[in-house]
Scaffold this motif. Sequence first.
Motif, PDB file in Angstrom:
ATOM      1  N   ILE A 285       0.838  -1.197   0.000  1.00 41.74           N
ATOM      2  CA  ILE A 285       0.000   0.000   0.000  1.00 41.74           C
ATOM      3  C   ILE A 285       0.875   1.249   0.000  1.00 41.74           C
ATOM      4  O   ILE A 285       0.648   2.193  -0.753  1.00 41.74           O
ATOM      5  CB  ILE A 285      -0.939  -0.018   1.228  1.00 41.74           C
ATOM      6  CG1 ILE A 285      -1.974  -1.129   1.064  1.00 41.74           C
ATOM      7  CG2 ILE A 285      -1.621   1.325   1.405  1.00 41.74           C
ATOM      8  CD1 ILE A 285      -2.855  -1.336   2.283  1.00 41.74           C
ATOM      9  N   VAL A 286       1.909   1.234   0.839  1.00 39.97           N
ATOM     10  CA  VAL A 286       2.803   2.388   0.906  1.00 39.97           C
ATOM     11  C   VAL A 286       3.454   2.635  -0.453  1.00 39.97           C
ATOM     12  O   VAL A 286       3.453   3.756  -0.967  1.00 39.97           O
ATOM     13  CB  VAL A 286       3.881   2.173   1.989  1.00 39.97           C
ATOM     14  CG1 VAL A 286       4.950   3.254   1.916  1.00 39.97           C
ATOM     15  CG2 VAL A 286       3.237   2.151   3.368  1.00 39.97           C
ATOM     16  N   VAL A 289       0.888   4.032  -2.946  1.00 41.68           N
ATOM     17  CA  VAL A 289       0.519   5.427  -2.738  1.00 41.68           C
ATOM     18  C   VAL A 289       1.679   6.355  -3.090  1.00 41.68           C
ATOM     19  O   VAL A 289       1.504   7.417  -3.678  1.00 41.68           O
ATOM     20  CB  VAL A 289       0.068   5.656  -1.281  1.00 41.68           C
ATOM     21  CG1 VAL A 289      -0.145   7.125  -0.998  1.00 41.68           C
ATOM     22  CG2 VAL A 289      -1.205   4.882  -1.002  1.00 41.68           C
ATOM     23  N   MET A 290       2.907   5.911  -2.762  1.00 43.44           N
ATOM     24  CA  MET A 290       4.056   6.765  -3.022  1.00 43.44           C
ATOM     25  C   MET A 290       4.375   6.866  -4.517  1.00 43.44           C
ATOM     26  O   MET A 290       4.701   7.924  -5.013  1.00 43.44           O
ATOM     27  CB  MET A 290       5.305   6.225  -2.302  1.00 43.44           C
ATOM     28  CG  MET A 290       5.222   6.177  -0.791  1.00 43.44           C
ATOM     29  SD  MET A 290       5.104   7.789  -0.008  1.00 43.44           S
ATOM     30  CE  MET A 290       6.571   8.594  -0.606  1.00 43.44           C
ATOM     31  N   PHE A 291       4.289   5.743  -5.188  1.00 41.57           N
ATOM     32  CA  PHE A 291       4.817   5.742  -6.556  1.00 41.57           C
ATOM     33  C   PHE A 291       3.766   5.659  -7.649  1.00 41.57           C
ATOM     34  O   PHE A 291       4.025   5.988  -8.789  1.00 41.57           O
ATOM     35  CB  PHE A 291       5.824   4.602  -6.709  1.00 41.57           C
ATOM     36  CG  PHE A 291       6.999   4.770  -5.801  1.00 41.57           C
ATOM     37  CD1 PHE A 291       7.902   5.801  -6.005  1.00 41.57           C
ATOM     38  CD2 PHE A 291       7.175   3.951  -4.707  1.00 41.57           C
ATOM     39  CE1 PHE A 291       8.975   5.985  -5.151  1.00 41.57           C
ATOM     40  CE2 PHE A 291       8.234   4.127  -3.845  1.00 41.57           C
ATOM     41  CZ  PHE A 291       9.142   5.147  -4.064  1.00 41.57           C
ATOM     42  N   PRO A 293       0.296   7.001  -7.318  1.00 38.92           N
ATOM     43  CA  PRO A 293      -0.915   7.531  -6.672  1.00 38.92           C
ATOM     44  C   PRO A 293      -2.097   7.649  -7.627  1.00 38.92           C
ATOM     45  O   PRO A 293      -3.226   7.704  -7.189  1.00 38.92           O
ATOM     46  CB  PRO A 293      -0.472   8.894  -6.154  1.00 38.92           C
ATOM     47  CG  PRO A 293       0.704   9.257  -6.956  1.00 38.92           C
ATOM     48  CD  PRO A 293       1.365   7.977  -7.352  1.00 38.92           C
ATOM     49  N   ARG A 294      -1.855   7.737  -8.894  1.00 44.45           N
ATOM     50  CA  ARG A 294      -2.977   7.795  -9.818  1.00 44.45           C
ATOM     51  C   ARG A 294      -3.211   6.435 -10.459  1.00 44.45           C
ATOM     52  O   ARG A 294      -3.955   6.302 -11.406  1.00 44.45           O
ATOM     53  CB  ARG A 294      -2.759   8.846 -10.883  1.00 44.45           C
ATOM     54  CG  ARG A 294      -2.329  10.185 -10.318  1.00 44.45           C
ATOM     55  CD  ARG A 294      -2.715  11.302 -11.210  1.00 44.45           C
ATOM     56  NE  ARG A 294      -4.100  11.656 -10.989  1.00 44.45           N
ATOM     57  CZ  ARG A 294      -4.786  12.468 -11.792  1.00 44.45           C
ATOM     58  NH1 ARG A 294      -4.210  12.955 -12.872  1.00 44.45           N
ATOM     59  NH2 ARG A 294      -6.036  12.767 -11.518  1.00 44.45           N
TER      60      ARG A 294
ATOM     61  N   MET C  86       3.972  13.334   0.290  1.00 43.14           N
ATOM     62  CA  MET C  86       2.550  13.204  -0.004  1.00 43.14           C
ATOM     63  C   MET C  86       1.730  14.302   0.662  1.00 43.14           C
ATOM     64  O   MET C  86       0.514  14.267   0.640  1.00 43.14           O
ATOM     65  CB  MET C  86       2.034  11.851   0.522  1.00 43.14           C
ATOM     66  CG  MET C  86       2.734  10.649  -0.018  1.00 43.14           C
ATOM     67  SD  MET C  86       2.531  10.527  -1.790  1.00 43.14           S
ATOM     68  CE  MET C  86       0.754  10.338  -1.870  1.00 43.14           C
ATOM     69  N   LEU C  93      -5.273   9.882   0.191  1.00 44.77           N
ATOM     70  CA  LEU C  93      -3.960   9.280  -0.031  1.00 44.77           C
ATOM     71  C   LEU C  93      -3.098   9.295   1.220  1.00 44.77           C
ATOM     72  O   LEU C  93      -2.444   8.299   1.534  1.00 44.77           O
ATOM     73  CB  LEU C  93      -3.229   9.996  -1.177  1.00 44.77           C
ATOM     74  CG  LEU C  93      -3.787   9.705  -2.567  1.00 44.77           C
ATOM     75  CD1 LEU C  93      -2.992  10.444  -3.632  1.00 44.77           C
ATOM     76  CD2 LEU C  93      -3.795   8.221  -2.853  1.00 44.77           C
ATOM     77  N   LEU C  97      -1.767   6.062   3.089  1.00 45.86           N
ATOM     78  CA  LEU C  97      -0.334   5.898   3.310  1.00 45.86           C
ATOM     79  C   LEU C  97      -0.035   5.552   4.769  1.00 45.86           C
ATOM     80  O   LEU C  97       0.665   4.562   5.054  1.00 45.86           O
ATOM     81  CB  LEU C  97       0.401   7.185   2.924  1.00 45.86           C
ATOM     82  CG  LEU C  97       1.894   7.217   3.230  1.00 45.86           C
ATOM     83  CD1 LEU C  97       2.636   6.180   2.397  1.00 45.86           C
ATOM     84  CD2 LEU C  97       2.489   8.589   2.982  1.00 45.86           C
TER      85      LEU C  97
END
Lengths: 311, 264, 288
Positions: A285-286, A289-291, A293-294, C86, C93, C97
């Motif tokens: 998940i991390v 979201v970090m790499f 996000p879209r 972020m 998001l 995260l």
Amino acid sequence: MKRALLIGVLLSGVLALVPLTNDAYWLRLGTTMLMYGVLALSWNFIGGMAGYPSFAVAAFLGLGAYTGAVAQKFGLPMGWAWVAAGLSALLFATLLGAALLRLRGHYFAIASLVVAEVLRELVNSATELTGGGMGLNLPVPSMISVQAQASFFFYAMLALVLLTFVATVITTHSRLGFGLRCIQQNEAAADMLGVNTTAFKIAAFALSGVFVGIAGAIYASWVHYIEPPDVFDVLYSVKAIVMVLLGGAGSVFGPLLGAAAFLTLEELVWRKFLEVHTGVLGLLIVLLVMFLPRGVLSITQLWKRPKDHRA
Amino acid sequence: MSQPTAAMPTNATPLLALDHVSRDFGGLRAVSDVTLSVTAGEVIGLIGPNGAGKTTLVNVMTGVHPATQGTIHFAGEDITRIAPWQAARRGIARTFQIVQPFPEMRVLENVAAAAMFAGGLAHGSEANDFAMEQLRFVGLGEMALQPAATLTLAMRKRLEFAKGLAMRPRLLLLDEVNAGLNSTEVDAALDLIRAIAARGVTILIIEHLMKVVLNVCSRIVVLHHGELIAAGPQQEVIRNPRVIQAYLGRRYATDPSAQVGDRS
Amino acid sequence: MLFLQILANGLVLGGLYACIAAGFSLVWGVLNVINILHGSFIVLGGYLAFFGYTQYGIHPFVSIAIAAPLFFALGYVLQRTLINRMIAAPVLLTLTLTFGLDLMLANGMLAAFTADFRKLILDPPLGILRLGALVLPIDRIIAMLLALGLTGLLYLTLSRSRMGRAIVAVRMDREAAALMGVNVKHVYALTFGLGALMAGASGPLLAMIFPISPLTGPVYLGKAFVICVLGGLGSVPGAMIGGITLGIVESFGSLWFGPEHATTLSFVLLIAILLMRPEGLLGRKGYA
Ligand SMILES: Nc1ncnc2c1ncn2[C@@H]1O[C@H](COP(=O)(O)OP(=O)(O)O)[C@@H](O)[C@H]1O
Ligand SMILES: [Mg+2]
């Protein structure tokens, strides 16, 4: 719109062949994937289309599972119990939406998250009705073989995901979907342009509840046994969000794509890291979201170029 | 003490009638006891220095910040307590001082939304065609398929016009549509306003500067500290000593660039 | 008399809750990030005290001083390397995260410490204070006083120190603070570090009173939410008011509805308050 529906039906046709493999593993995986598809498509109504960060999926799932199970305990046939689950989730989402959708941002997110906890606690304490922490057993369907049962629940989930998908496509191309996009972009401006924002948001929230409720009831029948921490697990809410992020919010195929991708990852993780699989899930998940996000959205958007777009 | 009111001498039912309307924000009275009526077909100017309560008055009329006291009637119906979307559907359109497009949607979709939800047109080609007409009318026909976020400020102001028109309004409230525009752009906007008025739309123009108002409005009302301090034909109002003293005089003293009517 | 006893219990609990929530509220208010990790930080701090005491005989009060810098550093690094990237992203998001990070930490603790509930039992025990009919365990009272002390220190840090002033400036107006030469990223990381510090330092206090397990992280997180809504965001006095309110509500709630419903009661309270005041009881607009 026709094209999207056609692709959806074709895809279902292909998936309908899975039970022919007669392989219990693939059937279980397939049924889970279809259920994830329902969760992701459903979350997309409120989270993707209207832009409200809902964590209520777990609440709807648990409510549906328990409605279905309790209804069968009182002698309702399985099919009708599923319908009852859908209706109760629909009603609950409508009432809840009327109350919660006045909140924004983090406050909405938390309130929707907390709902599942409260429901779980209520189910836990209503011991006579729900069995409380002991859980609830469901009647085993009258099919002879385990194999036939597995296929049956696979087809039930497949039908549900198709229904959810059709609802998604219709909504996207309707006045409702258009209004939701306006709300997602700028709610105050949408209000000023004549969008009845309250009604639209409630409709989106109700849509995000009803199919999840049915999925919960099918799930309960499928696994024969439910207990509060299992069906009211907040992880379901987070997974739905992650799947849509992965597949791309706002597009009709995105959530399905995300569900398939997520299940694949989850399955690999689950098998490789049994002990720490939630931790690895967290890492996933991390990273996502970090790499990304879209999501794969950036790729899917290349497919629909401006010309064929309708307002 | 006689309160100046903006009632027209005629007997016709006004399109919009505000009756002793006030709006408080906490302890602050942003609009104070305003009585005002607008007749169908007229173009009326609402002026006043920054912070006078002009935008708040628009918000009161459109249900964004409902009046704390007083009543508002639109076409004979009491609309004091309605929500913004209801005002929009009844035919009150407004533009925003700070433009508010749906940034990731196409220009055409922005306008089609107005046509559908406020204008009552059917989803699909009916709304789209009507929206396209409005875009051509304001000179944005070429931009229809671009995301709204890509427009320049002047274009966004035009988009606000197009959205307002697509709502098929009976009353159009223009809140500082010229702020931030250069003089050529202001002149173009003036032409647009005249063209809209010629279509029979009743217009209330909210302005910080007087030039625009003097150019197109038959009647002017002046707001100061939330109160209506003058109302009437433009020549009368700009000679009104209260206006000069309370509004123009003070502005002149602190900010010469705001002097009446000399800027373009 | 029972009333007084319940009230006293509520106040003790409330002091601890204020400490739990102060850092969470700070991070939420300044960074507009809901740190889902907060609950697990508390639990991790509790384990530090537990193992410190059982393995090395380090008194839990001393563990606080050890936990504080460790958690501050952990928080700083986490913010600097991950969350800062972020920070401008939509609510969804950042929530997801920190949720992912929490899954990692919680699962890590589960693997390392198992799900067993453990209780830190002081030997010899500190005994009990009797004031008339009031019965007050001394360890609880000291824990509450330390919790209030920590919360007070946070307040002083924010209002008196350079770092605190920079944090407050960024909270008020990020652009203006940046123009005045404040390194916003650094300040964000300091803020997150302080939030983690408060969580980690309250862990040892809670470990002396409640059994610890990786599974209790979400419970503390839930309490922090409720307190923020009760007391308003990003202010230490708000966390204090919210914490004490929740402590009292929970102890009377346990009396009237049974202790197993205390959490549900506080969540129902949370939703009710949000519905009446969408920005929180004492909240202001602009930090949603
Ligand atoms: N939403 C609001 N909340 C609190 N005060 C407001 C709000 N909107 C406007 N005000 C106050 O009302 C007064 C009038 O503002 P406004 O109507 O924007 O003036 P104008 O448009 O004439 O420049 C100002 O003092 C402003 O600060
Ligand atoms: Mg204004």
